[in-house]
Design an enzyme around this catalytic site. Structure first.
Site, PDB file in Angstrom:
ATOM      1  N   SER A 269       0.801  -1.218   0.000  1.00 38.38           N
ATOM      2  CA  SER A 269       0.000   0.000   0.000  1.00 38.38           C
ATOM      3  C   SER A 269       0.836   1.271   0.000  1.00 38.38           C
ATOM      4  CB  SER A 269      -0.917   0.018   1.224  1.00 38.38           C
ATOM      5  OG  SER A 269      -1.723  -1.132   1.223  1.00 38.38           O
ATOM      6  N   LYS A 270       2.004   1.202   0.616  1.00 34.82           N
ATOM      7  CA  LYS A 270       2.821   2.409   0.753  1.00 34.82           C
ATOM      8  C   LYS A 270       4.136   2.238   0.020  1.00 34.82           C
ATOM      9  CE  LYS A 270       0.744   3.485   5.153  1.00 34.82           C
ATOM     10  NZ  LYS A 270       0.838   3.319   6.570  1.00 34.82           N
TER      11      LYS A 270
END
Length: 184
Positions: A11-12
């Site tokens: 996600s990051k």
């Protein structure tokens, strides 16, 4: 010839997908598609789109966990239904009941999908009932309008002077659709 294809996602940007990719390769994936820093609630992630384009009927898509495919049950159900319609098998490395390469896995997957859809439908039904009850009590949901009484008065005056919806919106600092809705 059927292929085993992997999909990994973090996600990051600062997260490292290498562990997911290594697990997928160890599980026999010939090719692994990896999205970096992409939200699971977005369906047009670049590598996911490339993965879908690469997959052919009879191929097996492997993921570490199903949450790598989607961030909501609705998107996950739609994704799994799309893969099933395309005759692509699905295997989760950490969720053993998700393995559509065997008859038992397909049956369990079908049961899980039915219950997941039931949960989504129940949430939708409960939400709709709650909104209907709130309306019956005189409450209206949603965000308050950006169109204050002063802005509406100014918008009426500008519209009477034949200004476009867009120019009125610019003058008032709101969108043209907000102006149109307020004056309709």
């Amino acid at each position: 010839m059927a292929h085993e294809v992997g999909y990994a996602r973090v996600s990051k940007r600062e997260q490292n997908p290498d562990a997911q990719a290594a697990e997928l390769r160890a599980a026999g994936c010939e090719r692994v598609f990896i999205d970096h820093g992409e939200s699971s609630r977005v369906t047009d992630r670049p590598q996911w789109v490339a993965c879908l384009d690469y997959l052919r009927p009879g191929d097996t898509l492997k993921v570490r966990r199903l949450d790598r495919l989607a961030g909501s049950e609705r998107i996950l159900i739609e994704t799994l239904q799309e893969l099933d319609a395309r005759q692509v098998n699905i295997v989760s490395l950490t969720e053993p009941m998700i393995d559509t390469t065997s008859p038992m896995g397909r049956a369990l997957f079908g049961i899980v999908a039915v219950f997941a859809q039931l949960r989504v439908d129940t949430i939708r039904d409960n939400t709709q009932r709650g909104l209907e009850y709130a309306r019956a009590q005189g409450r209206v949901g949603g965000r308050p309008s950006v169109m204050t009484p002063e802005r509406i008065t100014a918008a009426r005056q500008l519209r009477a002077e034949n200004h476009s919806w867009e120019s009125i919106g610019r003058v008032l600092g709101v969108g043209a659709s907000s102006v149109r809705r307020a004056l309709s």
